[in-house]
Design a protein around this motif. Sequence first.
Motif, PDB file in Angstrom:
ATOM      1  N   HIS A  13       0.869  -1.171   0.000  1.00 13.57           N
ATOM      2  CA  HIS A  13       0.000   0.000   0.000  1.00 13.57           C
ATOM      3  C   HIS A  13       0.908   1.223   0.000  1.00 13.57           C
ATOM      4  N   LEU A  14       0.906   1.957  -1.117  1.00 13.63           N
ATOM      5  CA  LEU A  14       1.737   3.136  -1.282  1.00 13.63           C
ATOM      6  C   LEU A  14       0.832   4.358  -1.317  1.00 13.63           C
ATOM      7  N   PRO A  15       0.970   5.264  -0.359  1.00 11.48           N
ATOM      8  CA  PRO A  15       0.080   6.429  -0.311  1.00 11.48           C
ATOM      9  C   PRO A  15       0.110   7.227  -1.614  1.00 11.48           C
ATOM     10  N   ASP A  47       0.198  11.821   6.356  1.00  8.71           N
ATOM     11  CA  ASP A  47       0.089  11.891   7.809  1.00  8.71           C
ATOM     12  C   ASP A  47      -1.249  11.392   8.320  1.00  8.71           C
ATOM     13  N   ALA A  48      -2.219  11.191   7.431  1.00 12.80           N
ATOM     14  CA  ALA A  48      -3.518  10.654   7.851  1.00 12.80           C
ATOM     15  C   ALA A  48      -3.459   9.142   8.070  1.00 12.80           C
ATOM     16  N   LEU A  49      -2.402   8.500   7.609  1.00 14.83           N
ATOM     17  CA  LEU A  49      -2.262   7.052   7.735  1.00 14.83           C
ATOM     18  C   LEU A  49      -1.181   6.699   8.746  1.00 14.83           C
ATOM     19  N   GLY A  50      -1.539   5.864   9.724  1.00 20.11           N
ATOM     20  CA  GLY A  50      -0.561   5.364  10.665  1.00 20.11           C
ATOM     21  C   GLY A  50       0.017   4.043  10.189  1.00 20.11           C
ATOM     22  N   ASP A  51       0.952   3.498  10.950  1.00 24.56           N
ATOM     23  CA  ASP A  51       1.564   2.228  10.556  1.00 24.56           C
ATOM     24  C   ASP A  51       0.540   1.103  10.508  1.00 24.56           C
ATOM     25  N   HIS A  52      -0.443   1.121  11.420  1.00 25.95           N
ATOM     26  CA  HIS A  52      -1.495   0.103  11.394  1.00 25.95           C
ATOM     27  C   HIS A  52      -2.315   0.206  10.108  1.00 25.95           C
ATOM     28  N   ASP A  53      -2.691   1.411   9.727  1.00 25.91           N
ATOM     29  CA  ASP A  53      -3.486   1.606   8.512  1.00 25.91           C
ATOM     30  C   ASP A  53      -2.745   1.092   7.279  1.00 25.91           C
ATOM     31  N   LEU A  54      -1.458   1.381   7.207  1.00 29.87           N
ATOM     32  CA  LEU A  54      -0.644   0.962   6.068  1.00 29.87           C
ATOM     33  C   LEU A  54      -0.543  -0.558   6.004  1.00 29.87           C
ATOM     34  N   ALA A  55      -0.274  -1.187   7.154  1.00 28.99           N
ATOM     35  CA  ALA A  55      -0.160  -2.646   7.193  1.00 28.99           C
ATOM     36  C   ALA A  55      -1.487  -3.310   6.870  1.00 28.99           C
ATOM     37  N   GLY A 142       3.702  -1.990   8.519  1.00 30.26           N
ATOM     38  CA  GLY A 142       3.458  -0.608   8.142  1.00 30.26           C
ATOM     39  C   GLY A 142       4.701   0.205   8.459  1.00 30.26           C
ATOM     40  N   SER A 143       5.343   0.726   7.426  1.00 29.45           N
ATOM     41  CA  SER A 143       6.587   1.473   7.614  1.00 29.45           C
ATOM     42  C   SER A 143       6.290   2.961   7.685  1.00 29.45           C
ATOM     43  N   LYS A 144       6.539   3.520   8.841  1.00 26.33           N
ATOM     44  CA  LYS A 144       6.274   4.929   9.107  1.00 26.33           C
ATOM     45  C   LYS A 144       7.482   5.481   9.862  1.00 26.33           C
ATOM     46  N   PRO A 145       8.082   6.570   9.413  1.00 27.49           N
ATOM     47  CA  PRO A 145       9.249   7.090  10.139  1.00 27.49           C
ATOM     48  C   PRO A 145       8.894   7.489  11.563  1.00 27.49           C
ATOM     49  N   ALA A 146       9.868   7.347  12.441  1.00 30.34           N
ATOM     50  CA  ALA A 146       9.627   7.635  13.852  1.00 30.34           C
ATOM     51  C   ALA A 146       9.496   9.121  14.131  1.00 30.34           C
ATOM     52  N   GLY A 159       9.957   7.395   3.752  1.00 33.91           N
ATOM     53  CA  GLY A 159       8.578   7.532   3.302  1.00 33.91           C
ATOM     54  C   GLY A 159       7.667   6.555   4.005  1.00 33.91           C
ATOM     55  N   ASP A 160       6.400   6.542   3.607  1.00 36.25           N
ATOM     56  CA  ASP A 160       5.381   5.672   4.195  1.00 36.25           C
ATOM     57  C   ASP A 160       5.053   4.539   3.226  1.00 36.25           C
ATOM     58  N   SER A 161       4.772   3.362   3.788  1.00 36.89           N
ATOM     59  CA  SER A 161       4.336   2.242   2.945  1.00 36.89           C
ATOM     60  C   SER A 161       3.789   1.130   3.819  1.00 36.89           C
ATOM     61  N   GLY A 162       2.954   0.300   3.213  1.00 36.73           N
ATOM     62  CA  GLY A 162       2.514  -0.938   3.845  1.00 36.73           C
ATOM     63  C   GLY A 162       2.929  -2.106   2.967  1.00 36.73           C
TER      64      GLY A 162
END
Length: 331
Positions: A13-15, A47-55, A142-146, A159-162
Motif C-alpha cells: 500500500h503506497l500512499p 500523515d492521515a495514515l498510521g503504521d497500522h493503517d498501512l499494514a 506498516g513502515s512509518k518514520p519515527a 517515506g510511508d508504505s505498507g
Amino acid sequence: MAAPLAVLAAAWHLPERSTPLSEIPALTPQERETMNGLGIERVLADDALGDHDLAAAAARQVLADAALRPEDVDALILVESRAPQDLLTSEATRLQDALGLQDALTFSVGGLGCASLTPALLTARGLLAADPALRHVLVAHGSKPATPGRYRHPVTLNGDSGQALVLARTGPVRVLDLLQETNGSYWDLFRVDFRDRPVAEWREECRDTAAYSFRLAVESRNRLRGLLERLMERSGMRAGDLAGLAVQNLSAGGHAFVQDALGVELLPSCTENLRRYGHLGSNDSLLNLYTAREDKHLADGDRVVVVSTSPVAAWSMLLAEIGDGQTAHLL
C-alpha cells in the motif's frame, strides 16, 4: 535439509500523497545539501495514515490477491513499528482483529530496524517446517518514520508504505536460502530521544557520524561480501549466475556502495523506486524485486539476491528464484 519457503502473494500500500524535498522542514544547510544528493526526488508521505493503517491496507490487498479467506490464514506475523502509537497495547492482535483472523497464531517480531523483515521470514519458515498442517503465514508491516521530519542524517529520507506477504511452501517467488548477521556494538548508533518531548521535536540523531560513515561502512562491505560468498557456496552458484540484486533504497550512494562491494548489478527498479518513493524501511527490497518482475526484467528461473541492512547493525541476504509456483524447492 530445511523445509521449503515461497512467497505465494505480495502486496504494497503506497500512499497517493507525496512530498518534494523542498518541503522537508527544519534542516541545517549541511543536512539539506546531503539530502539533495540522495537520489530521491519525492517521498511518499500521508500523515492521515498510521503504521497500522498501512499494514492493514496491504494485508487486505494480499489476501484478495491470493483469494484467501480469514480462516485460511494460519499465522499472522507483524513486523513491529519503530514508534508505536500507544504503549502497552498489542499492535499484532489489533491487526488480527482488523482482518478478522481470529484463529490465526499471532505475534510480532522486529528489533533490527530496516532489516526486520528477515526475522519474520525466518520465523515463518520455522512455523511451516514445524507444523505440516499449517499452510499460510501472513507477514505484514506498516513502515512509518519515527520522526515527523522524515530525514535521517546522513543516511536517507523515509517515506510511508505498507507491505504484506502470504508465505507458503510453494509460490511464484521461492526463497532458496536466507542468511542474517548482526553486531550489537552499534545498537544505539541512531536514536530518538522522545521522553518528555512533544512529537514535533523528535529527531533521529547519530551518536557518531564518523563511525557510521567509515567504521560501519568498512564492516558492512566485509559482511556483505562474506554473506554473498556463503550464500553462493551453499547454493552451488557463482555471483555471475545472478540476474541482479534487489537492495534497499537508502540513497544513490548506498546503491553504488553495495553494487561495488558485491560486483553484481542492481535491478533497474531500485534506482527508479528510490527516486519516486524514498526509503520505505524494511519494505523496499522486496518491492524492488517485484517491480522488476512486473516490468519483465526478470524471467522464470532467474535468481536474485535481496539485500537488507540496518545501522543497528544488521545485514541479511535472501536468495530468491522466480518460478511457476508449482515446485517446492528444498534448501
